[in-house]
Motif scaffolding. Structure first.
Motif, mmCIF file in Angstrom:
data_model
loop_
_atom_site.group_PDB
_atom_site.id
_atom_site.type_symbol
_atom_site.label_atom_id
_atom_site.label_comp_id
_atom_site.label_asym_id
_atom_site.label_seq_id
_atom_site.Cartn_x
_atom_site.Cartn_y
_atom_site.Cartn_z
ATOM 1 N N MET A 95 0.824 -1.203 0.000
ATOM 2 C CA MET A 95 0.000 0.000 0.000
ATOM 3 C C MET A 95 0.866 1.264 0.000
ATOM 4 N N LEU A 96 2.042 1.214 0.635
ATOM 5 C CA LEU A 96 2.953 2.361 0.574
ATOM 6 C C LEU A 96 3.421 2.602 -0.854
ATOM 7 N N VAL A 97 3.776 1.523 -1.557
ATOM 8 C CA VAL A 97 4.213 1.660 -2.948
ATOM 9 C C VAL A 97 3.094 2.236 -3.804
ATOM 10 N N VAL A 98 1.881 1.718 -3.630
ATOM 11 C CA VAL A 98 0.745 2.207 -4.415
ATOM 12 C C VAL A 98 0.474 3.672 -4.109
ATOM 13 N N LEU A 99 0.520 4.041 -2.833
ATOM 14 C CA LEU A 99 0.222 5.423 -2.444
ATOM 15 C C LEU A 99 1.231 6.403 -3.031
ATOM 16 N N PHE A 100 2.513 6.078 -2.942
ATOM 17 C CA PHE A 100 3.543 7.017 -3.382
ATOM 18 C C PHE A 100 3.750 7.011 -4.892
ATOM 19 N N LEU A 101 3.170 6.058 -5.601
ATOM 20 C CA LEU A 101 3.268 6.047 -7.063
ATOM 21 C C LEU A 101 1.945 6.429 -7.727
ATOM 22 N N ALA A 102 0.865 5.795 -7.311
ATOM 23 C CA ALA A 102 -0.414 6.007 -7.988
ATOM 24 C C ALA A 102 -0.971 7.399 -7.736
ATOM 25 N N GLY A 156 -1.880 -8.845 -13.399
ATOM 26 C CA GLY A 156 -0.908 -9.786 -12.858
ATOM 27 C C GLY A 156 -0.041 -10.392 -13.942
ATOM 28 N N ILE A 157 -0.651 -10.735 -15.080
ATOM 29 C CA ILE A 157 0.124 -11.270 -16.211
ATOM 30 C C ILE A 157 1.107 -10.216 -16.711
ATOM 31 N N VAL A 174 2.326 -3.700 -9.530
ATOM 32 C CA VAL A 174 1.170 -4.268 -10.226
ATOM 33 C C VAL A 174 -0.119 -3.606 -9.755
ATOM 34 N N LEU A 175 -0.268 -3.437 -8.457
ATOM 35 C CA LEU A 175 -1.474 -2.797 -7.927
ATOM 36 C C LEU A 175 -1.529 -1.328 -8.304
ATOM 37 N N THR A 176 -0.377 -0.684 -8.491
ATOM 38 C CA THR A 176 -0.361 0.705 -8.960
ATOM 39 C C THR A 176 -0.958 0.801 -10.351
ATOM 40 N N GLY A 222 -11.332 9.352 -3.756
ATOM 41 C CA GLY A 222 -11.087 8.391 -4.827
ATOM 42 C C GLY A 222 -9.817 7.603 -4.620
ATOM 43 N N THR A 223 -8.784 8.277 -4.082
ATOM 44 C CA THR A 223 -7.518 7.582 -3.824
ATOM 45 C C THR A 223 -7.687 6.511 -2.757
ATOM 46 N N ILE A 224 -8.379 6.829 -1.682
ATOM 47 C CA ILE A 224 -8.566 5.864 -0.599
ATOM 48 C C ILE A 224 -9.416 4.691 -1.074
ATOM 49 N N ILE A 225 -10.440 4.968 -1.864
ATOM 50 C CA ILE A 225 -11.257 3.876 -2.394
ATOM 51 C C ILE A 225 -10.424 2.995 -3.325
ATOM 52 N N GLY A 226 -9.553 3.613 -4.135
ATOM 53 C CA GLY A 226 -8.661 2.826 -4.988
ATOM 54 C C GLY A 226 -7.707 1.968 -4.183
ATOM 55 N N LEU A 227 -7.171 2.526 -3.086
ATOM 56 C CA LEU A 227 -6.282 1.745 -2.221
ATOM 57 C C LEU A 227 -7.026 0.590 -1.559
ATOM 58 N N ALA A 228 -8.260 0.861 -1.139
ATOM 59 C CA ALA A 228 -9.062 -0.209 -0.523
ATOM 60 C C ALA A 228 -9.332 -1.334 -1.522
#
Length: 454
Positions: free
Chosen positions: A239-246, A286-287, A310-312, A364-370
């Protein structure tokens, strides 16, 4: 002249009954239709609430016992002759003693415990070995970790709480009965009766299981020792990676497309592709991550950095769409007023439009992270389904260490045969739902705190 003519032009019309607000048949049909529609809506809401209650009841009934665990209390003498033969308290020498060297200490402790309570396993038709099997196989590893962390305690008698065998624990949680024990090769009715005797004397009890939250996963034959500690850390790192990139990439792309990009076929193509990416199944990401980040770039499998990347990719379309919607919701008069007093286009966007759109962007960011937190399929393809016992290190090195994730851990446990793992999976689902609930509550609070109505 007839009577109708004598009475005037309105004499031929039917006489109206009641007042002017009396309902005709058409209005009554419309009102009945409206009442039926409201009833259908209430029924739909009731069915949804009922389904949610059934789901939560099922998860809570199966998962809450995971936070309780049966332990056996025993006083263990840390014999220096077996743990520190040289008497130097050298930690490297102590580490050389394997878990097999600690098993006799636990056996002696159990013998002394039952002797002090006046309990003889033979009275239940059990040998000393059968009585010792009531303790989890993780007990020796637990004792070894304690001695390595506290070498000064060697030569002392220390009180321990050892995990009971998974079947003994299941007996007090309703999974195991005397009848099922007769057909089970891992436990016998005599062991269950001995457990009842130990519990009556206070040598065995059920307590809150902190290890379920902090411990790592366990092997197939030690379900009572399995925990979600590694999975929580792995999910947090991702989640840290997603937050700081996405977040910065998504917001920057949204600002450019909404405020600065020219309206032509190229930007229309970009917008269509972003909308399409939001509907792509997560396993496709994932692929993509497997092909690019692992096979091409060479990043390690089962690492939070790969899962975060990948999640980003999967979260970016959601953040871009929600951010653009937030920017569009700001009235054009704000932009016109800023430009009218001499502000540049960039100043009007960053000083006026963006602050007003920030609540929607954060929501929107928090919903995307969830959404990313609950994904399983893309993480399985990049190897995060692997069995991981070691905790990842501190950042930034920890991002490249093997780890698991909460949804993947749930999947792992549901595929194992022992019923105790199903209990663990439901407990992990409760923790995951709590995280998701907190994130959605934060999104609601941010929106209500900063939202302005026009």
């Amino acid at each position: 002249m007839t009577d109708a003519t004598a009475q005037g032009p309105d004499a031929s019309r039917p006489e109206r009954s009641g007042s002017l607000i009396a309902l005709d048949e058409r209005t009554r049909r419309r009102n009945r239709s409206e009442r039926r529609f409201r009833l259908y809506g209430l029924i739909a809401i009731g069915i949804g609430v009922l389904a949610l209650v059934v789901l939560l009841t099922s998860i809570l009934s199966q998962g809450l016992p995971a936070f309780q665990q049966t332990f056996v209390n025993a006083s263990v003498y840390l014999d220096p002759a077996k743990l520190d033969k040289n008497g130097t308290r050298d930690i490297e020498e102590i580490k050389k003693v394997s878990t097999f060297g600690y098993a006799p200490l636990i056996a002696d402790a159990m013998d002394r415990k039952m002797e002090s309570l006046g309990i003889d396993p033979e009275e239940f038709g059990l040998s000393d070995k059968d009585a010792l099997e009531m303790i989890s196989k993780e007990a020796a590893a637990q004792l070894r970790r304690y001695v390595i962390a506290n070498p000064d305690q060697i030569g002392q008698t220390v009180e321990f709480r050892f995990l009971a065998n998974g079947r003994i624990d299941g007996y007090y949680k309703g999974r195991v009965t005397m009848e099922s024990a007769e057909r089970d090769s891992n436990v016998s009715p005599a062991q269950l009766r001995l457990a009842d005797e130990l519990k009556a004397d206070g040598a065995l009890g059920t307590y809150f299981n902190w290890d379920f939250i902090t411990a790592a996963d366990a092997s197939e034959n030690r379900p009572e020792a399995a925990g979600i500690g590694v999975a929580i850390i792995g999910s947090f790192y991702m989640m840290l990676v997603v937050l700081f990139l996405a977040l910065p990439i998504g917001v920057a792309a949204s600002i450019y497309l909404e405020e600065f990009a020219p309206k032509n076929w190229f930007t229309d193509l970009i917008e269509v592709n972003i909308s399409n990416l939001a509907a792509v199944p997560s396993i496709v990401f994932g692929i993509l991550g497997l092909a690019i980040f692992i096979n091409y770039v060479g990043l390690p499998q089962s690492a939070p950095i790969v899962g975060g990347l990948v999640l980003t990719l999967m979260t970016l379309p959601t953040i871009i769409i929600s951010t653009r919607a937030s920017l569009k919701s700001v009235p054009p008069s704000i932009r016109d007023a800023a430009l009218g007093v001499g502000a540049s286009k960039m100043q009007s966007v960053f000083h006026h439009v963006l602050p007003l759109a920030m609540p929607g962007i954060l929501t929107g960011t928090i919903i995307g992270l969830a959404q990313a937190l609950g994904e399983t399929a893309p993480l399985m393809l990049i190897g995060m389904v692997a069995f991981v016992r070691e905790y990842p290190g501190a950042p930034p090195e920890g991002f490249f260490d093997p780890a698991s994730a909460l949804p993947v851990q749930v999947y792992n446990w549901t595929t194992r045969a022992d019923p105790a793992f199903v209990e663990r999976a439901s407990g992990a689902i409760i923790v995951l739902l709590l995280f998701l609930l907190c994130m959605n509550m934060i999104a609601i609070i941010l929106r209500r705190r900063f939202e302005r109505r026009w």
